[in-house]
Design a protein around this motif. Structure first.
Motif, PDB file in Angstrom:
ATOM      1  N   ALA A 111       0.843  -1.188   0.000  1.00  0.00           N
ATOM      2  CA  ALA A 111       0.000   0.000   0.000  1.00  0.00           C
ATOM      3  C   ALA A 111       0.883   1.243   0.000  1.00  0.00           C
ATOM      4  CB  ALA A 111      -0.890   0.012   1.233  1.00  0.00           C
ATOM      5  N   ARG A 112       0.338   2.274  -0.562  1.00  0.00           N
ATOM      6  CA  ARG A 112       1.056   3.544  -0.543  1.00  0.00           C
ATOM      7  C   ARG A 112       0.638   4.306   0.692  1.00  0.00           C
ATOM      8  NH1 ARG A 112      -0.919   5.633  -6.038  1.00  0.00           N
ATOM      9  NH2 ARG A 112      -0.887   7.539  -4.840  1.00  0.00           N
ATOM     10  N   PHE A 113       1.519   5.175   1.167  1.00  0.00           N
ATOM     11  CA  PHE A 113       1.158   6.015   2.298  1.00  0.00           C
ATOM     12  C   PHE A 113       0.073   6.980   1.879  1.00  0.00           C
ATOM     13  CE2 PHE A 113       5.480   4.992   3.951  1.00  0.00           C
ATOM     14  CZ  PHE A 113       5.045   4.396   5.120  1.00  0.00           C
ATOM     15  N   GLY A 114      -0.844   7.252   2.782  1.00  0.00           N
ATOM     16  CA  GLY A 114      -1.929   8.166   2.486  1.00  0.00           C
ATOM     17  C   GLY A 114      -3.167   7.462   1.997  1.00  0.00           C
ATOM     18  N   LYS A 115      -3.058   6.185   1.682  1.00  0.00           N
ATOM     19  CA  LYS A 115      -4.209   5.396   1.255  1.00  0.00           C
ATOM     20  C   LYS A 115      -4.570   4.454   2.393  1.00  0.00           C
ATOM     21  CE  LYS A 115      -3.812   7.109  -2.852  1.00  0.00           C
ATOM     22  NZ  LYS A 115      -4.674   8.161  -3.268  1.00  0.00           N
ATOM     23  N   GLY A 116      -5.840   4.191   2.531  1.00  0.00           N
ATOM     24  CA  GLY A 116      -6.278   3.293   3.584  1.00  0.00           C
ATOM     25  C   GLY A 116      -6.174   1.841   3.153  1.00  0.00           C
ATOM     26  N   PHE A 117      -6.334   0.945   4.111  1.00  0.00           N
ATOM     27  CA  PHE A 117      -6.324  -0.479   3.825  1.00  0.00           C
ATOM     28  C   PHE A 117      -7.697  -0.891   3.318  1.00  0.00           C
ATOM     29  CE2 PHE A 117      -2.843  -0.034   6.804  1.00  0.00           C
ATOM     30  CZ  PHE A 117      -1.883  -0.850   6.241  1.00  0.00           C
ATOM     31  N   THR A 118      -7.729  -1.894   2.448  1.00  0.00           N
ATOM     32  CA  THR A 118      -9.006  -2.353   1.905  1.00  0.00           C
ATOM     33  C   THR A 118      -9.723  -3.209   2.946  1.00  0.00           C
ATOM     34  OG1 THR A 118      -8.057  -4.359   0.967  1.00  0.00           O
ATOM     35  CG2 THR A 118      -8.095  -2.409  -0.440  1.00  0.00           C
ATOM     36  N   LEU A 119     -11.018  -3.410   2.739  1.00  0.00           N
ATOM     37  CA  LEU A 119     -11.809  -4.225   3.651  1.00  0.00           C
ATOM     38  C   LEU A 119     -11.344  -5.682   3.618  1.00  0.00           C
ATOM     39  CD1 LEU A 119     -15.316  -2.705   2.899  1.00  0.00           C
ATOM     40  CD2 LEU A 119     -13.832  -2.224   4.831  1.00  0.00           C
ATOM     41  N   GLU A 120     -10.895  -6.143   2.457  1.00  0.00           N
ATOM     42  CA  GLU A 120     -10.409  -7.514   2.336  1.00  0.00           C
ATOM     43  C   GLU A 120      -9.105  -7.706   3.114  1.00  0.00           C
ATOM     44  OE1 GLU A 120      -9.586 -10.801  -1.190  1.00  0.00           O
ATOM     45  OE2 GLU A 120     -10.154  -8.754  -1.708  1.00  0.00           O
ATOM     46  N   GLU A 121      -8.222  -6.704   3.083  1.00  0.00           N
ATOM     47  CA  GLU A 121      -6.972  -6.781   3.847  1.00  0.00           C
ATOM     48  C   GLU A 121      -7.261  -6.816   5.338  1.00  0.00           C
ATOM     49  OE1 GLU A 121      -4.358  -4.270   0.567  1.00  0.00           O
ATOM     50  OE2 GLU A 121      -5.094  -3.272   2.367  1.00  0.00           O
ATOM     51  N   LEU A 122      -8.210  -6.008   5.766  1.00  0.00           N
ATOM     52  CA  LEU A 122      -8.590  -6.010   7.181  1.00  0.00           C
ATOM     53  C   LEU A 122      -9.163  -7.362   7.586  1.00  0.00           C
ATOM     54  CD1 LEU A 122     -10.284  -2.511   7.425  1.00  0.00           C
ATOM     55  CD2 LEU A 122      -8.121  -3.171   8.450  1.00  0.00           C
ATOM     56  N   LYS A 123      -9.973  -7.945   6.717  1.00  0.00           N
ATOM     57  CA  LYS A 123     -10.592  -9.236   7.010  1.00  0.00           C
ATOM     58  C   LYS A 123      -9.532 -10.316   7.157  1.00  0.00           C
ATOM     59  CE  LYS A 123     -14.349 -12.146   5.310  1.00  0.00           C
ATOM     60  NZ  LYS A 123     -15.305 -12.336   4.217  1.00  0.00           N
ATOM     61  N   ARG A 134     -13.293   2.161  -0.862  1.00  0.00           N
ATOM     62  CA  ARG A 134     -13.361   2.256  -2.327  1.00  0.00           C
ATOM     63  C   ARG A 134     -12.243   1.490  -3.009  1.00  0.00           C
ATOM     64  NH1 ARG A 134     -13.325   8.584  -1.932  1.00  0.00           N
ATOM     65  NH2 ARG A 134     -11.695   7.851  -0.568  1.00  0.00           N
ATOM     66  N   ARG A 135     -11.121   1.294  -2.304  1.00  0.00           N
ATOM     67  CA  ARG A 135      -9.987   0.596  -2.913  1.00  0.00           C
ATOM     68  C   ARG A 135     -10.271  -0.879  -3.096  1.00  0.00           C
ATOM     69  NH1 ARG A 135      -5.242   0.128   0.198  1.00  0.00           N
ATOM     70  NH2 ARG A 135      -4.527  -1.248  -1.400  1.00  0.00           N
ATOM     71  N   LYS A 136      -9.751  -1.458  -4.175  1.00  0.00           N
ATOM     72  CA  LYS A 136      -9.870  -2.895  -4.442  1.00  0.00           C
ATOM     73  C   LYS A 136      -8.466  -3.454  -4.637  1.00  0.00           C
ATOM     74  CE  LYS A 136     -14.406  -2.825  -5.045  1.00  0.00           C
ATOM     75  NZ  LYS A 136     -15.138  -2.946  -3.833  1.00  0.00           N
ATOM     76  N   ASN A 137      -8.255  -4.678  -4.190  1.00  0.00           N
ATOM     77  CA  ASN A 137      -6.974  -5.339  -4.390  1.00  0.00           C
ATOM     78  C   ASN A 137      -6.911  -5.900  -5.796  1.00  0.00           C
ATOM     79  OD1 ASN A 137      -7.471  -5.908  -1.185  1.00  0.00           O
ATOM     80  ND2 ASN A 137      -5.381  -5.422  -1.732  1.00  0.00           N
ATOM     81  N   LYS A 138      -5.851  -5.553  -6.513  1.00  0.00           N
ATOM     82  CA  LYS A 138      -5.712  -6.004  -7.890  1.00  0.00           C
ATOM     83  C   LYS A 138      -4.853  -7.257  -8.002  1.00  0.00           C
ATOM     84  CE  LYS A 138      -6.373  -1.430  -9.810  1.00  0.00           C
ATOM     85  NZ  LYS A 138      -5.802  -0.342 -10.574  1.00  0.00           N
TER      86      LYS A 138
END
Length: 176
Positions: free
Chosen positions: A1-13, A32-36
């Motif tokens: 992840a880049r600084f300034g961007k939040g973690f995705t819900l999937e990463e938290l899960k 809003r972010r999605k893991n690619k």
């Protein structure tokens, strides 16, 4: 992840962190972010796990600080919030978990004769044009294959017509 961007819900899960809990302990969340790719998902969830392991949360009731026993909550989460850890805790300042970067540094060298002969600008321009026209070229190649597979009747060209003359076509004026 880049600084300034939040973690995705999937990463938290994957890290085992609830969305509301993440916000309460200082983890930014971006719904809003999605893991690619799987690799970034793995590295970010691992960063979250490392953060959780180093995180010291203070218990809410003050009576638990006096006793050296763990609270009911620590038995569930296993974060180790005892009176010892609370007294030893120090506020950390700066970047908490830096993102490791790979430095791509090349050693300087002399320019060889082969390097001098290469016209870099022309090579880059050709590569850019090839990339831009790739779709059109594929379309034309498919069209040619289709025409070879299904040949159409060839129409004979018509004889050219004689050009029309302006006789008898006046523009509102009387012809003399």
């Amino acid at each position: 992840a880049r600084f300034g961007k939040g973690f995705t819900l999937e990463e938290l899960k994957r890290a085992g962190v609830n969305k509301k809990e993440a916000r309460s302990i200082g983890i930014s969340v971006d719904h809003r972010r999605k893991n690619k790719c799987e690799e970034s998902l793995r590295t970010n969830s691992q960063r979250l796990k490392d953060y959780r392991s180093k995180l010291v949360l203070f218990p809410l009731p003050k009576k638990n600080l006096k006793s050296k026993k763990t609270t009911k909550k620590t038995k569930k989460t296993g974060t180790g919030r005892t009176a010892k850890t609370v007294t030893k805790a120090v506020q950390y300042r700066g970047v908490i978990l830096p993102i490791p970067t790979k430095s791509i540094r090349t050693r300087s060298r002399l320019i060889s004769e082969a390097d001098k002969k290469v016209r870099a600008r022309a090579v880059l321009a050709k590569a850019k044009a090839d990339h831009k026209l790739e779709g059109q070229r594929l379309k034309m190649a498919n069209k040619e294959k289709e025409e070879e597979a299904n040949p159409k009747k060839v129409k004979e060209p018509k004889e050219p017509k004689e050009p029309k003359t302006k006789e008898g076509k006046g523009k509102g004026k009387a012809q003399e």
